[in-house]
Write a protein that holds these residues in place. Sequence first.
Motif, short mmCIF file in Angstrom:
data_model
loop_
_atom_site.label_atom_id
_atom_site.label_comp_id
_atom_site.label_asym_id
_atom_site.label_seq_id
_atom_site.Cartn_x
_atom_site.Cartn_y
_atom_site.Cartn_z
N UNK A 37 41.74 30.20 56.02
CA UNK A 37 41.27 29.46 54.85
C UNK A 37 39.83 29.86 54.65
N UNK A 38 39.06 29.05 53.99
CA UNK A 38 37.66 29.38 53.79
C UNK A 38 36.92 28.24 53.14
N UNK A 39 35.66 28.45 52.88
CA UNK A 39 34.87 27.48 52.13
C UNK A 39 35.04 27.80 50.65
N UNK A 47 34.18 31.71 50.58
CA UNK A 47 33.35 32.29 51.65
C UNK A 47 34.17 32.24 52.93
N UNK A 48 34.34 33.40 53.58
CA UNK A 48 35.04 33.45 54.86
C UNK A 48 34.20 32.70 55.89
N UNK A 68 31.36 34.90 56.75
CA UNK A 68 30.21 34.85 55.85
C UNK A 68 30.40 35.63 54.57
N UNK A 69 31.42 36.48 54.50
CA UNK A 69 31.69 37.27 53.30
C UNK A 69 32.19 36.39 52.16
N UNK A 129 24.15 33.48 44.62
CA UNK A 129 23.95 32.24 45.37
C UNK A 129 25.24 31.41 45.38
N UNK A 130 25.68 30.96 46.55
CA UNK A 130 26.87 30.11 46.61
C UNK A 130 26.76 28.87 45.72
#
Length: 163
Positions: A93-95, A76-77, A52-53, A127-128
């Motif tokens: 990897x991540x988002x 984002x992790x 979530x980080x 905000x993402x």
Amino acid sequence: MTPSTPSTPRGDLTTVELTWIEKRIEHRLRFGRPANQTIIDKRRRVVAFASGSVFAFVRWAANDFGTIVSRIDIVRAVFPGEAYQTLPYIRPGGEILLKIAGWEKVERVLELIDAIEAIGLDPVEAAPDYWRQSHNRLVAGGTPRAYSLEQHRAFLLRKRATS
């Protein structure tokens, strides 16, 4: 961040390999809150992020003729079992919220980050959707909008309403 030994298990953490070789390679964080750090040697370390980080990873490299790589990824992790995209030096990897290459665009993203900090916010908390919108505008040759306190308040209210 706590130093640890290379044998520290990664578990559900997302790791990022950071490198600094003067005038050649600079893989660094622009923002983010690592949960752990492993120092490999004076030029290399690995930082780990909890699920979530959000963090910004800057990669720059040069050869005898000048810059050959200049990019920034805001990531984002992910949580265990969640889908993710792979990226160099980030495991698993991540988002990807923003992925930009080329010094002029990277510099523009760094300015956006500075502007968020100037209004008193940590970019980790932005905000993402702001990072996604900024990515899309930059890729299309446009200018991203500035992040505002009103936009941030709206994001926090949406987040609270869906929790």
